[in-house]
Motif scaffolding. Structure first.
Motif, mmCIF file in Angstrom:
data_model
loop_
_atom_site.group_PDB
_atom_site.id
_atom_site.type_symbol
_atom_site.label_atom_id
_atom_site.label_comp_id
_atom_site.label_asym_id
_atom_site.label_seq_id
_atom_site.Cartn_x
_atom_site.Cartn_y
_atom_site.Cartn_z
ATOM 1 N N ASN B 159 5.827 -11.767 4.972
ATOM 2 C CA ASN B 159 4.937 -12.907 4.741
ATOM 3 C C ASN B 159 4.634 -13.537 6.091
ATOM 4 O O ASN B 159 5.510 -14.102 6.730
ATOM 5 N N TRP B 160 3.390 -13.351 6.557
ATOM 6 C CA TRP B 160 3.034 -13.811 7.903
ATOM 7 C C TRP B 160 1.810 -14.712 7.864
ATOM 8 O O TRP B 160 0.994 -14.641 6.961
ATOM 9 N N GLN B 161 1.687 -15.551 8.896
ATOM 10 C CA GLN B 161 0.491 -16.363 9.104
ATOM 11 C C GLN B 161 -0.418 -15.700 10.132
ATOM 12 O O GLN B 161 -1.605 -15.975 10.206
ATOM 13 N N ASN B 162 0.191 -14.856 10.985
ATOM 14 C CA ASN B 162 -0.535 -14.122 12.013
ATOM 15 C C ASN B 162 0.017 -12.708 12.037
ATOM 16 O O ASN B 162 1.083 -12.443 11.479
ATOM 17 N N ASN B 191 0.051 -8.607 -2.309
ATOM 18 C CA ASN B 191 0.189 -9.740 -1.395
ATOM 19 C C ASN B 191 1.346 -9.491 -0.432
ATOM 20 O O ASN B 191 2.241 -8.703 -0.709
ATOM 21 N N GLU B 192 1.290 -10.202 0.697
ATOM 22 C CA GLU B 192 2.386 -10.225 1.666
ATOM 23 C C GLU B 192 2.786 -8.834 2.126
ATOM 24 O O GLU B 192 3.895 -8.365 1.895
ATOM 25 N N ASP B 217 -6.804 -10.653 5.269
ATOM 26 C CA ASP B 217 -6.730 -11.710 6.290
ATOM 27 C C ASP B 217 -6.860 -11.109 7.700
ATOM 28 O O ASP B 217 -7.856 -10.474 7.958
ATOM 29 N N ILE B 234 -5.036 -16.292 8.896
ATOM 30 C CA ILE B 234 -5.379 -16.232 7.464
ATOM 31 C C ILE B 234 -6.820 -16.711 7.305
ATOM 32 O O ILE B 234 -7.146 -17.823 7.711
ATOM 33 N N GLN B 260 -2.046 -8.892 5.100
ATOM 34 C CA GLN B 260 -2.560 -9.606 3.941
ATOM 35 C C GLN B 260 -1.565 -10.675 3.552
ATOM 36 O O GLN B 260 -0.370 -10.395 3.413
ATOM 37 N N GLY B 261 -2.047 -11.929 3.454
ATOM 38 C CA GLY B 261 -1.202 -13.010 2.960
ATOM 39 C C GLY B 261 -1.277 -13.020 1.445
ATOM 40 O O GLY B 261 -0.410 -12.508 0.756
ATOM 41 N N GLY B 262 -2.370 -13.587 0.939
ATOM 42 C CA GLY B 262 -2.596 -13.602 -0.502
ATOM 43 C C GLY B 262 -4.088 -13.602 -0.773
ATOM 44 O O GLY B 262 -4.885 -13.734 0.142
#
Lengths: 123, 519
Positions: B159-162, B191-192, B217, B234, B260-262
């Motif tokens: 689970n990443w933001q970048n 996801n994730e 993302d 994202i 991919q986040g969500g």
């Protein structure tokens, strides 16, 4: 014969037409400078009778003879260019002309002194 | 024998079935224009165009050989108008190789033909008297580029933001992709997760290539281990990012990282060479990728031409914020100054700006520079001056809702050549900045330079720095070479390289900074 009848019909229609702007105001058509699109967003009348026009293309033009009935008496002089959409213009005795550029209008409208017009041309 | 074999191979290659190209083309009402300015097809490709006349005048669609002066060809008919009228205004000219009938208002015709075998730009035009000057377009014939080879993927979970550093992670699953098109398979996770694609890309010759990327993302493309395009974070797939690079002839390592986040999952990548058309490398096609046609721009371009004195364009400039001041200098070098950050935002070569976006309709939106090789030495709309104990400090970032503290804009004055000197105060000191150009920016080999002069008077606070560049630099012979897809050089005295900052201790007096594109 037919043609004459048509012509007279047209004429009578013309006289019966709805009133137009020129029935109420005297309209004089002026030629504007060819090198720009004179999309005027702001106007101020200056003490010497000349008009200052601010355009969307960021120019300020000074118009002489704007009050004349004869369109050939009108002349234009580019006063400033490279501004950001001159949306307002006001004569200022100290700095001559003040204008708020587009992105700063809310702030400038309070003071009207955010003056960035290069004074490269004499009026 | 060799020649015979070669001939057979060529025949086999050109016999490879190409999908027919289906297009529609309409005439625009009361504008004397087609709605499409450009069609892109492959050599010999079957083409089917549904031509619809939506205008209230008669129009036709006439395809000519490359280089045909279509306006002169249409005009020539007026020499013998009676004959031309009998031909329904179709010129008697051997350069015409396909055409429609003269369609009356609101008629429709379907044209089918094979695109020419020879690559080139084939003009099309309406030959009705007076229409040819504006009613025209180009059928571009160009082969498609190569797609990826040996495409592998490695799927990671997280689970990443970048984008993470994938080299430090262990893949969850790996495999090959049979059709060699980038794609996100949704067998196990929606996801994730992240995917690293690796493959080979063949550059048919040495030259410029362009890459295109969009994703939801984040994603980035690396060629031969170097990052050339990044669209991290994202976000929805939005615009297509693009970047040109020079490639040697031969095979190159291609790597695309994606996470991919969500929510939505989208990935689009493509490339083009000097002689090939934009060729998708991904299975999913971006809605903004026109699929081989270019619709008429909403407005006619209004390029601002710089001749013998500087031209100023104050407007919303992409990369220079809302208070952008574009300056086009004679010599083909241009800058955008930001009156928000009181700093140089952009430097570019070639043409200055296209004003059509801002001088039509409501004039909203940010316009990007019209020229090429755009440099952004210190990031988007950030100030040059900053107080920090150590020069590797993080510089203030642009917050669109706030003003930078301590700065006061004083405007600019113009010299006889209309070159502006920008004036502002910072922490009580008064600063003047002006620019001159050397060399010729209109030619890539013109050795163009931008010289920036900074004059500081008054007292500066302690630990004040002036940043001239940000990013990765190497230093050589007093020059600093900015690394990245578009290398450039910065020359300045007393400079220090500190982390991502190239800074000079701010002092009262005058200093000069030179910016130059690497040759």
């Amino acid at each position: 014969m037919k043609r004459i009848l048509l012509l007279s019909l047209l004429c009578s229609q013309l006289f019966a037409a709805d009133p137009v702007e020129a029935d109420f105001y005297k309209i004089t058509t002026f030629a504007t400078p060819k090198e720009t699109a004179m999309e005027v967003g702001s106007i101020d009348l200056m003490p010497d009778g000349k008009l200052a026009l601010g355009t969307r293309r960021g120019e300020i033009w000074i118009v002489s003879g704007a009050g004349s009935n004869d369109a050939s008496n009108v002349s234009y002089k580019l006063f400033a260019s490279g501004l950001h959409e001159v949306l307002g213009i006001a004569y200022n005795p100290r700095t001559r002309i003040s204008t708020p550029p587009r992105a700063m209008r809310s702030r400038a409208s309070k003071t009207l002194t955010t003056m960035v017009v290069p004074m490269s041309l004499k009026m | 024998m060799t020649r015979l074999l070669f001939a057979i191979l060529v025949t086999a290659a050109s016999a490879r079935a190409v999908e027919p190209a289906l297009f529609s083309l309409k005439t625009m009402t009361a504008q004397m224009k087609y709605d499409t300015a450009e069609f892109l097809v492959q050599p010999g490709q079957p083409v089917k165009i549904t031509f619809e006349n939506g205008d209230d005048l008669p129009h036709n669609l006439v395809f000519c050989q490359p280089g045909t002066d279509t306006a002169a060809m249409a005009m020539k008919q007026m020499e013998k108008p009676e004959e031309a009228l009998k031909r329904n205004w179709l010129p008697d000219d051997t350069r015409i190789w396909a055409h429609s009938k003269m369609l009356n208002p609101h008629e429709k015709e379907v044209l089918s033909f094979s695109a020419p075998e020879k690559a080139g730009s084939y003009p099309y035009v309406c030959t009705f008297p007076g229409h040819a000057l504006t009613m025209r377009g180009v059928l571009k014939v160009a082969p498609v580029g190569d797609t990826l080879h040996d495409l592998h993927f490695a799927l990671y979970l997280g689970n990443w933001q970048n984008l993470p550093d994938f080299s430090k992670l262990k893949p969850h699953r790996e495999g090959t992709i049979e059709d060699n098109l980038l794609q996100v398979k949704l067998d196990d996770y929606k996801n994730e997760f992240g995917v690293v694609f690796t493959g080979k890309l063949l550059a048919p010759k040495k030259g410029s290539y362009r890459f295109y990327l969009s994703s939801d993302d984040g994603s980035r493309i690396l060629v031969d281990g170097k990052e050339i395009l990044a669209y991290d974070g994202i976000h929805p797939s939005g615009d297509i990012k693009e970047q040109g690079i020079t490639l040697e002839k031969g095979e190159h390592d291609f790597r695309l990282e994606y996470f991919q986040g969500g929510g939505q999952i989208e990935l689009y990548a493509a490339w083009k060479g000097a002689e090939t058309q934009i060729t998708p490398l991904s299975k999913w096609l971006h809605p903004k990728w026109q699929g081989g046609t270019k619709k008429q721009k909403e407005f006619e371009p209004i390029p601002l031409v710089v001749t013998n004195e500087a031209v100023i364009y104050r407007n919303f400039i992409q990369g220079a914020g809302n208070r952008g001041i574009g300056v086009g200098y004679p010599g083909g070098v241009n800058i955008a100054w930001s009156a928000e950050s009181m700093n140089l935002s952009l430097i570019w070569r070639g043409a200055f700006m296209d004003a059509s976006r801002h001088w039509n309709s409501r004039g909203g939106g940010h316009e990007k520079p019209l020229g090429y090789d755009v440099l952004q030495p210190t990031g988007e709309v950030t100030p040059a001056f900053f107080v920090a104990e150590k020069p590797d400090a993080e510089w203030p970032k642009w917050d669109k809702t706030k003003r930078y503290e301590g700065f006061h804009w004083l405007g600019y004055s113009l010299d006889a050549k209309r070159n502006p000197t920008f004036r502002y105060t910072w922490q009580g000191a008064e600063i003047e900045e002006s620019f001159t150009v050397e060399g010729n920016g209109n030619k890539p080999e013109g050795n163009a330079k931008l010289l920036r002069t900074i004059k500081v008077s008054g007292k500066l606070p302690a630990n004040a720095w002036y940043r001239v560049g940000s990013g990765s630099f190497t230093s050589k012979d007093g020059m600093f070479i900015g690394k990245g897809p578009l290398p450039y050089r910065i020359t300045v005295n007393d400079a220090q390289l500190a982390g991502q900052n190239l800074v000079v201790p701010a002092k009262t007096g005058t200093m000069t900074v030179t910016y130059q594109w690497a040759q």
